[in-house]
Each structure stands twice: as structure tokens, then as C-alpha cells.
Design an enzyme around this catalytic site. Sequence first.
Site, mmCIF file in Angstrom:
data_model
loop_
_atom_site.group_PDB
_atom_site.id
_atom_site.type_symbol
_atom_site.label_atom_id
_atom_site.label_comp_id
_atom_site.label_asym_id
_atom_site.label_seq_id
_atom_site.Cartn_x
_atom_site.Cartn_y
_atom_site.Cartn_z
ATOM 1 C CE1 TYR A 1 7.442 -5.412 -16.128
ATOM 2 C CE2 TYR A 1 5.562 -6.518 -17.115
ATOM 3 C CZ TYR A 1 6.153 -5.903 -16.040
ATOM 4 O OH TYR A 1 5.458 -5.783 -14.865
ATOM 5 C CB SER B 1 -0.909 0.009 1.242
ATOM 6 O OG SER B 1 -0.122 -0.060 2.433
ATOM 7 C CB SER B 2 4.092 2.073 1.234
ATOM 8 O OG SER B 2 4.953 1.080 0.694
ATOM 9 C CE1 TYR C 1 2.222 -1.383 -18.654
ATOM 10 C CE2 TYR C 1 4.338 -2.504 -18.833
ATOM 11 C CZ TYR C 1 3.468 -1.500 -19.249
ATOM 12 O OH TYR C 1 3.834 -0.641 -20.255
ATOM 13 N N GLY D 1 3.654 3.038 -5.722
ATOM 14 C CA GLY D 1 3.139 2.617 -7.015
ATOM 15 C C GLY D 1 1.632 2.523 -7.072
#
Length: 388
Positions: A236, A49-50, A226, A52
Site C-alpha cells: 500500500y 459521496s456514495s 490512508y 466509503g
Amino acid sequence: MTERVIKPLGRGFLFLDSHPAGCAQVVRDMASQVERRAPERRTALVIGSSSGYGLATTIAGLARYGIDGIGVSFEKGPGRRTATAGWYRTAETDKLAKEFGRDFRWINADAFADTTKTEVLDLIAERWGGIDHLIYSVAAPRRVDPRNGETYQSALKAIGSPHTTKSLAFEDGAPVLQEVGIEVASEDEIAQTVKVMGGEDWARWVSALSERGLLKDGFNTVALTYIGSELTGPLYRQGSIGAAKADLEQTALTLSKDGVHAMTSVNGAAVTQASSAIPGIGLYVSLLHKVLGDGLRTPVQQSITLWDQLTGEAPLDLDDEGRIRLDRWELADDVQAAVRAQWESATQDNIAEVADTEWFLAEVRRLYGFDVPGVDYEAATEVDVVWP
């Protein structure tokens, strides 16, 4: 109380210190993008939660739907250096939650650990009796599996054959176009990357909640992921990270077969601490912003759309594989054609013109609380901020 003047010292895209006032203003700027609605008293657990998209989802949920619940992250407090940016962002997000009148708690611990799961589930049982939503947004370099004690290390490598990509760097603030070679991952490296970034831990969280009877009627869970462009695909989506993302998507299908409403959410490109370290991504996002300008949807804007779909305010926008698609704006044919043309034409001589390099560098610095409008960087700021 310890006040200091903090300067952006670091190497590459990594900074040694974070600016507390700048990080706090970033949280406020994110919240200002959200149109508030009457709270519905939904309860959510956000793993990661901190920073991105996890941070954006937390802020959007608090501001738009008034969620109660818990945010879990793993941050380092102040010491010889400042605290991490995520520490300061969490402290400000807690202030935001209190201003909204929400009951939201913050756990600073290793999300992979069974002890963390027990602590979180005990708190959920005590305060809310269950949750409506689980958001899983974890990007970690390594994982210690508490079941067997093994440590797994993720790898950023190609699969099948080596790959070379254009990549963006900076020297004394000036953009530099590089050619970066990507090695081929071994089978063990691929397997370890899947262990770290795949769906195993997400499934364990869901199982632990279910076993304790903490899934409310209508519960749903989403893991953020993503896909991205063909330009970044070899490293990726077709690389070792992509193998982990594929496992995440397979986990959603497996959980769904077990009766849990589980999905992955495919978010669009953004500048995050995780993405900025991946060769080629910085150049790609810089080109994407040059093409789209304000049409590039921020993580908060995408998170608003996600919450609208998770709460039933808007219909789910699913692809044929059952994934929520928040990235259609990025992968539109005309957008990708324009970005590819810029990518292919980019040289060291024209990189500052064909790509939005100044914007990208400023966004990276904002991750640490620097280059934030309205913040006086010549003034001393309190660094000993208490974890909420």
C-alpha cells in the site's frame, strides 16, 4: 415497480446484486451515530459521496452541521441486475437530507470529466453562489483525461522488489489464509496510478471553482487518504498506490502555496469496497478489529471529527507534514504491536480465532446491503429505485 427477493450471489468480495432495503438501513445506521447540532448553513461539495469515507463524510456533514450542497458519484442504475449499492445509498441519503431540511443535490457522472465539473459549478453558482468546503474522496480503477483523451489504468503493485503477503479469503463462508504474491510495477504503471489516484483531478476541481469565483471566504478543501500499518506498507504505502497518495499530499502543499487552504486527511482503517479488494488489507483489518473491538473507530465517527476540525469547532490535529490525522488510534504503538503479534501467529488452523473473520465478512456483505440487522431478506423489495 419491480419487487424481488434478492440473495447475495457473487464471487470473492464482489456481489452481483445489491439489496435496496439493506443499503437504505446502512445509511440510517450511519446517521444514528451522529449527534445532531443546530444547522449553520454551510455549503459543501463532496466528490465521491456514495461509498466509503465519502459517504460517511456526507452523512456526518448532513446530520451534524446541516450542510447544503452537492454529492458527486458514478453509479449504475437498475436493469437486468439491481442498481449498485451506491445508487441505493444515495437515494436514502437524499431522503435523510430532506428530513433534515437541507438543500442537497446529487450528480451521477464521471467526476474526472470537464462536463461534470461544468454541470456542478453551474448548479453551485445558481443555488448557493459558492461553497465553504470541498471533500475529495475518489477511488477509481481508471480515468479518462478529458484534456487529452488518454485513458489511465491504476495498478496494485509493489515498487522496487516483489512482495508476498498473507491475505484473507473465504470459501463457502469459511476463512482461508492465503499467500499472495505482488508483482513489481513498471515506471509507466506507477505514473498511470498517480494519474488516476493522485491529486491532478482534485487540483482541477479547485481551479475550476476558483476561476468561477465560487470559493467562499474561509473556504477549505481536504482529500481523504490512508497511510496504514507497516504490515500492509509494501503493497500500500510503499507501493504504486502509495505513490499516488504521495502525489495527493504534494498537491495539498502546492494548492496551499497558491493561497488555498488545502489539506489531506489521513483516515484510519475501514472495510470499504476499495480496501476489501487489496491483498492483505482484509486480514489486517480483521486482526485490528480483534485487537480493538469497539475501539475501532467507524468511518462516521472519524468523519464527525473531521467536520469538527474543518468547521473550527475543534482545532486541527496536524502532523509535521500538515496532514490531518484521524488514524492515531490505529497506529498507536501498543495497537500495532498487538496486531503484528496476531499477524505473525496466524495460520490456516487458527485464523478464525486470531482474526475477527466473521465480523469482516459481515462488513463486506453490508457494503452491498446484506447482513444488516432489521432487514427481512426473505421479503421482496423494490429494486427500481429512482435516482434523486
